[in-house]
Design an enzyme around this catalytic site. Sequence first.
Site, PDB file in Angstrom:
ATOM      1  N   ASP A  33      46.336  21.547  60.097  1.00 38.50           N
ATOM      2  CA  ASP A  33      44.942  21.737  60.483  1.00 38.50           C
ATOM      3  C   ASP A  33      44.507  23.192  60.317  1.00 38.50           C
ATOM      4  OD1 ASP A  33      46.506  22.787  62.419  1.00 38.50           O
ATOM      5  OD2 ASP A  33      45.497  21.822  64.110  1.00 38.50           O
ATOM      6  N   HIS A 237      46.974  40.835  35.567  1.00 35.23           N
ATOM      7  CA  HIS A 237      46.632  40.316  36.888  1.00 35.23           C
ATOM      8  C   HIS A 237      47.875  40.132  37.760  1.00 35.23           C
ATOM      9  CE1 HIS A 237      42.483  38.692  35.411  1.00 35.23           C
ATOM     10  NE2 HIS A 237      42.482  39.985  35.640  1.00 35.23           N
ATOM     11  N   HIS A 344      41.684  43.751  27.076  1.00 37.17           N
ATOM     12  CA  HIS A 344      40.548  43.242  27.867  1.00 37.17           C
ATOM     13  C   HIS A 344      39.289  44.028  27.531  1.00 37.17           C
ATOM     14  CE1 HIS A 344      40.829  46.651  30.728  1.00 37.17           C
ATOM     15  NE2 HIS A 344      42.139  46.455  30.739  1.00 37.17           N
ATOM     16  N   HIS A 348      32.458  44.508  33.561  1.00 36.62           N
ATOM     17  CA  HIS A 348      31.790  43.250  33.922  1.00 36.62           C
ATOM     18  C   HIS A 348      30.755  43.573  34.986  1.00 36.62           C
ATOM     19  CE1 HIS A 348      34.380  43.385  37.507  1.00 36.62           C
ATOM     20  NE2 HIS A 348      35.380  43.656  36.686  1.00 36.62           N
ATOM     21  N   HIS A 355      33.546  39.426  39.661  1.00 36.45           N
ATOM     22  CA  HIS A 355      33.024  39.205  38.305  1.00 36.45           C
ATOM     23  C   HIS A 355      31.688  38.524  38.528  1.00 36.45           C
ATOM     24  CE1 HIS A 355      37.378  39.237  36.575  1.00 36.45           C
ATOM     25  NE2 HIS A 355      36.964  40.421  36.957  1.00 36.45           N
ATOM     26  N   GLU A 378      36.160  50.085  32.957  1.00 38.74           N
ATOM     27  CA  GLU A 378      37.593  50.003  33.248  1.00 38.74           C
ATOM     28  C   GLU A 378      38.480  49.901  32.014  1.00 38.74           C
ATOM     29  OE1 GLU A 378      38.848  46.162  34.867  1.00 38.74           O
ATOM     30  OE2 GLU A 378      36.752  45.627  35.108  1.00 38.74           O
ATOM     31  N   GLU A 402      39.310  52.476  36.652  1.00 33.83           N
ATOM     32  CA  GLU A 402      38.139  51.600  36.831  1.00 33.83           C
ATOM     33  C   GLU A 402      37.202  52.154  37.896  1.00 33.83           C
ATOM     34  OE1 GLU A 402      39.028  47.633  38.324  1.00 33.83           O
ATOM     35  OE2 GLU A 402      37.122  46.903  37.539  1.00 33.83           O
TER      36      GLU A 402
END
Length: 431
Positions: A33, A237, A344, A348, A355, A378, A402
């Site tokens: 729960d 990541h 990359h 963004h 993002h 970045e 970044e």
Amino acid sequence: MSIFAKRRHEVMQLMGDGVAIIPTAGESLRNGDVHFPFRAASDFYYLTHFPEPEAVAVLIPGREHGEFILFCRERDPEKEIWDGRRAGLEGACEQYGADDAFPFSDIDEILPGLLENRDKVFYCMGANPGFDNRLMTWVNEVRSKARTGISAPAEILDLGHILHEMRLVKHSEEKALTRKACKVSAKAHVRAMQECRPGMNEYEIESIFLHEFRRAGSESAAYPSIVAGGENACILHYTENNAELHDGDLLLIDAGCEMDGYAADISRTFPVNGTFSGEQRALYEVVLNAQQAAIDCLKPGVSWNAPHDAAVRVLTEGLVEHGLLKGAVDDLIEEGKYRRFYMHRTGHWLGMDVHDVGDYKVDSKWRELESGMILTVEPGLYVSAGEEDIDERWWNIGIRIEDDVAITSRGCDVLSSDAPKQADDIEQVMR
Ligand code: GLY
Ligand code: MN
Ligand code: MN
């Protein structure tokens, strides 16, 4: 509350004779729960500031008995003892400015009636599949009444077209929250530089961020923090954050907090032992120069892609200068050869979502920057171990720098500038 009323008014002016339906996020069961921490859906929170689960906002321009309807949980003294306070229907109206509030448990009975004789439904299809099905059931229910003279909405339109364009251009209060998130996050980056020592574990550094975020009143990290030492920095990541930090390695940290729904997204890279090696400093300077070249582009009217192009050029020149790429810079850019070390993009949109929403192209062309937009800058370079044609002295260097930048009427405003990034400044802070 006037800010949220203004936003709702702005959306309704663009809707014509439609109904907008905006659910908040669903609760997600962790086990038994116990739920994962709840976070309101950004679109919903942007228009209501209502923080509880099990809530749906309905906007009906021109409705006689009120244009803003909130479905939410009713007060329940017994449940509130277990799970916390609820605004209830009265609070929805008094605290959150709803014109009318109904129990969430009655939504299936009430919502179809609100769709009757309305042309269009505005809704973000696809974000919440369970809710998509419920909406179709309600629309079908209205359709089934056609013989009684009631008309059903003929079109379901993407609310995102309206709402996400609004969210893309930030108002001053949104910029202030982003700046606050950046200040808190930058302070944590400074502390990480000061406290880092060889032999510590990545998770010990991560704990500095969690501590700084919460003690400043941030609800949580805006995304899972990346604390990546040595070779882990080459995993874009990486979030395991459980390896020992070694003397001689770099540490890449990408971490930012959320302040009342607004994200910071900051990366810094520094030497675990406090002093950059020759190779680390050489590539660090390339990334820093690439970032500065990208930031130098930022002002209204400039193409979204300009900072990326600027960064790619400086990175490629640096890779050639240090012998990691061979050939003519223009050809290497044209052929995308830099992607081996820079896979990359340079940024963004940033806002309530790390993002953030908002189109990057309009009519198939990169859109132009406007005052009020906030974006990240970045660039990075990542040289994994085992790159056989690359001298070993460059291996396991992963660097990303970044910052979060707001476009202003004249240029730009770097919101995350409290986090040092000149190599000498970082070494000074670490001393
Ligand atoms: N932290 C995710 C990103 O930098 O885009
Ligand atoms: Mn980031
Ligand atoms: Mn980012």
